[in-house]
Design a protein around this motif. Structure first.
Motif, PDB file in Angstrom:
ATOM      1  N   TYR A   1       0.808  -1.426   0.351  1.00 51.12           N
ATOM      2  CA  TYR A   1      -0.236  -0.229   0.423  1.00 51.12           C
ATOM      3  C   TYR A   1       0.859   0.880   0.324  1.00 51.12           C
ATOM      4  N   PRO A   2       0.815   2.235  -0.560  1.00 55.35           N
ATOM      5  CA  PRO A   2      -0.263   2.404  -1.885  1.00 55.35           C
ATOM      6  C   PRO A   2      -0.685   2.405  -2.701  1.00 55.35           C
ATOM      7  N   ILE A   3       0.592   1.811  -3.800  1.00 51.58           N
ATOM      8  CA  ILE A   3       0.591   1.559  -5.046  1.00 51.58           C
ATOM      9  C   ILE A   3      -0.232   0.213  -5.635  1.00 51.58           C
ATOM     10  N   SER A   4      -0.609  -0.246  -6.149  1.00 45.16           N
ATOM     11  CA  SER A   4      -1.358  -1.354  -6.763  1.00 45.16           C
ATOM     12  C   SER A   4      -0.021  -2.304  -7.996  1.00 45.16           C
ATOM     13  N   ALA A   5      -0.881  -3.286  -8.262  1.00 48.39           N
ATOM     14  CA  ALA A   5       0.096  -4.508  -9.028  1.00 48.39           C
ATOM     15  C   ALA A   5       0.588  -3.397 -10.232  1.00 48.39           C
ATOM     16  N   PHE A   6      -0.274  -3.250 -10.792  1.00 46.54           N
ATOM     17  CA  PHE A   6      -0.333  -2.211 -12.283  1.00 46.54           C
ATOM     18  C   PHE A   6       0.725  -1.172 -11.701  1.00 46.54           C
ATOM     19  N   GLN A   7       0.679  -0.379 -11.114  1.00 43.19           N
ATOM     20  CA  GLN A   7       1.619   0.746 -10.963  1.00 43.19           C
ATOM     21  C   GLN A   7       2.620   0.700 -10.945  1.00 43.19           C
ATOM     22  N   ALA A   8       2.793  -0.895  -9.895  1.00 47.58           N
ATOM     23  CA  ALA A   8       4.249  -1.957  -9.471  1.00 47.58           C
ATOM     24  C   ALA A   8       5.143  -2.087 -10.527  1.00 47.58           C
ATOM     25  N   PHE A   9       4.001  -3.084 -10.966  1.00 47.31           N
ATOM     26  CA  PHE A   9       4.771  -3.935 -12.653  1.00 47.31           C
ATOM     27  C   PHE A   9       5.479  -2.152 -13.735  1.00 47.31           C
ATOM     28  N   ALA A  10       4.394  -0.994 -13.786  1.00 49.00           N
ATOM     29  CA  ALA A  10       5.051  -0.391 -15.243  1.00 49.00           C
ATOM     30  C   ALA A  10       6.051   0.551 -14.414  1.00 49.00           C
ATOM     31  N   ILE A  11       6.121   0.875 -12.868  1.00 47.34           N
ATOM     32  CA  ILE A  11       7.407   1.251 -13.051  1.00 47.34           C
ATOM     33  C   ILE A  11       8.787   0.562 -12.506  1.00 47.34           C
ATOM     34  N   CYS A  12       8.597  -1.030 -12.297  1.00 49.88           N
ATOM     35  CA  CYS A  12       9.615  -1.538 -12.301  1.00 49.88           C
ATOM     36  C   CYS A  12      10.457  -1.670 -14.655  1.00 49.88           C
ATOM     37  N   LEU A  13       8.773  -1.494 -14.897  1.00 49.53           N
ATOM     38  CA  LEU A  13       9.361  -1.771 -16.484  1.00 49.53           C
ATOM     39  C   LEU A  13      10.315  -0.426 -17.018  1.00 49.53           C
ATOM     40  N   SER A  14      10.113   0.737 -16.516  1.00 49.94           N
ATOM     41  CA  SER A  14      10.713   1.840 -16.584  1.00 49.94           C
ATOM     42  C   SER A  14      12.211   1.292 -16.340  1.00 49.94           C
ATOM     43  N   SER A  15      12.596   0.443 -16.066  1.00 42.30           N
ATOM     44  CA  SER A  15      14.063   0.234 -15.492  1.00 42.30           C
ATOM     45  C   SER A  15      14.847  -0.390 -16.088  1.00 42.30           C
ATOM     46  N   PHE A  16      13.866  -1.211 -16.843  1.00 41.80           N
ATOM     47  CA  PHE A  16      14.467  -2.359 -18.143  1.00 41.80           C
ATOM     48  C   PHE A  16      14.846  -1.553 -18.811  1.00 41.80           C
TER      49      PHE A  16
END
Length: 406
Positions: free
Chosen positions: A384-399
């Motif tokens: 909390y407070p982010i969702s799986a969709f938001q967390a996944f998108a943030i991690c994709l930026s690292s790639f």
């Protein structure tokens, strides 16, 4: 009677119902055209449904049965029985949706909408990402043991699409069809030319009053016109910025995320983050035909300007936790509590802390952590407070490649 036997009986009942419904439809085909006009509704299928012992259960008993099923199935794959019960009929679905709580309360991911809802408050959801280099597709799974033969519960997939001036990551609920026209398309991540700034777009408004990015008034989708009144994509929900490495000295990346859809008070005790309860359209089969089409006059600069610094007041700002230099190992270190085992420039931990607070302090609460554990395998833990969709998108930026940041 055990829960397992109840589920087996239900499957048998609805299997016989579907067979009786098929026999009724076959009989209709044998009738004349005039008879079919008079008897247009499948009355026999309705009678078959009424004859089912499960359809005639008293509401109190039905609720008790569904509550027992929901409570007994804690993890996947057995938890698919909860989803199966919700798909039986409208009354079952309404009761099951009422029983199954959001991940914040239940600490479980059950329905697709759970991926758009904030995670639990007390601990991190442990997930991992698999990268397919050949197809440029990234898969998100809910699972603890990456070495297991079972891939865990599949959650999301993303496909990398390179463009001359930017890069898109298309995010979908379906691992086999990751495209804007897919019936399970839920959002995307877009980068600028240098790969230093990103915007996360949601296919549907995350909360009431959210503004949609300017686009064409009508969209040609799947060879048909879609009314502009239908809530289409291009809802910017977060902006990610990586600090430029002007001096060119190698070191850890510095990043910050401005969560447009989450207030800064959400991380405080008693704070509340917006929670989606359902997809706005009637079914997932309809809403993906609303991809992100832009007019030719709109380019990447329009969605990347003025959203990362000056307009972040009142919004949740996540910054990467500063690593410490280890003299003996001669490297930068962060405490991932055993969830990250391979050194990589992509590894990070995001915390929500005021700018005037000492960076790297131990009491900072980690909202999202991402790191490498093997070849093309990465862990992703969020809460909390982010969702799986938001967390996944943030991690994709690292790639994405960031020449100007490393």
């Amino acid at each position: 009677m055990s829960i397992k036997s109840i589920i087996q009986d239900m499957r048998g009942e609805f299997g016989s119902m579907s067979r009786r419904g098929f026999e009724v439809k076959s009989a209709y085909r044998m009738k004349s055209r005039s008879q079919r006009v008079v008897q247009d509704s499948p009355v026999g299928a309705i009678h078959a449904l009424k004859q089912s012992c499960w359809a005639n259960l008293p509401p109190e008993l039905l609720r008790d049965v569904l509550m027992r099923i929901e409570a007994s199935e804690d993890t996947w794959p057995p938890r698919k029985n909860v989803v199966a019960c919700a798909g039986v009929c409208r009354s079952w679905r309404e009761i099951m949706i009422e029983i199954v709580k959001s991940p914040e309360v239940s600490c479980k991911l059950t329905f697709p909408i759970s991926l758009k809802q904030p995670g639990p408050r007390d601990f991190l959801f442990q997930c991992y990402i698999k990268r397919n280099r050949s197809s440029q597709i990234y898969y998100l799974y809910l699972g603890l043991n990456r070495a297991s033969t079972d891939d865990g519960k599949f959650l999301l997939a993303a496909r990398k699409c390179r463009r001359p001036t930017y890069t898109d990551y298309i995010i979908s609920l379906n691992s086999d069809d990751v495209s804007k026209g897919s019936s399970t398309f839920i959002g995307k991540l877009r980068s600028n030319f240098l790969g230093t700034k990103f915007t996360i777009y949601d296919a549907q408004p995350p909360h009431t009053g959210v503004k949609v990015t300017k686009c064409r008034s009508t969209r040609l989708v799947n060879l048909r016109q879609v009314s502009p009144r239908v809530p289409a994509g291009n809802y910017a929900i977060a902006h990610i910025s990586y600090e430029l490495n002007v001096l060119g000295s190698r070191g850890p990346r510095r990043m910050q995320c401005v969560m447009d859809a989450i207030p800064a008070s959400a991380v405080e005790p008693g704070g509340v983050a917006p929670t989606q309860t359902e997809f706005l359209l009637s079914s997932l089969d309809n809403f993906p035909s609303l991809p992100f089409f832009r007019s030719k006059s709109m380019r990447t600069e329009s969605f990347l300007s003025g959203n990362l610094s000056g307009e972040s007041e009142g919004r949740l700002v996540l910054r990467n936790k500063a690593p410490r230099w280890h003299e003996q190992l001669q490297c930068w270190c962060l405490n991932f509590n055993g969830r990250v085992t391979v050194a990589s420039v992509k590894n990070f931990q995001l915390v929500a802390s005021p700018e005037n607070e000492a960076a790297g302090s131990e009491h900072e609460n980690v909202i999202l952590q991402f790191g490498k554990v093997g070849k093309d395998i990465f862990t992703m833990d969020y809460q909390y407070p982010i969702s799986a969709f938001q967390a996944f998108a943030i991690c994709l930026s690292s790639f994405d490649t960031k020449i100007a940041c490393e």
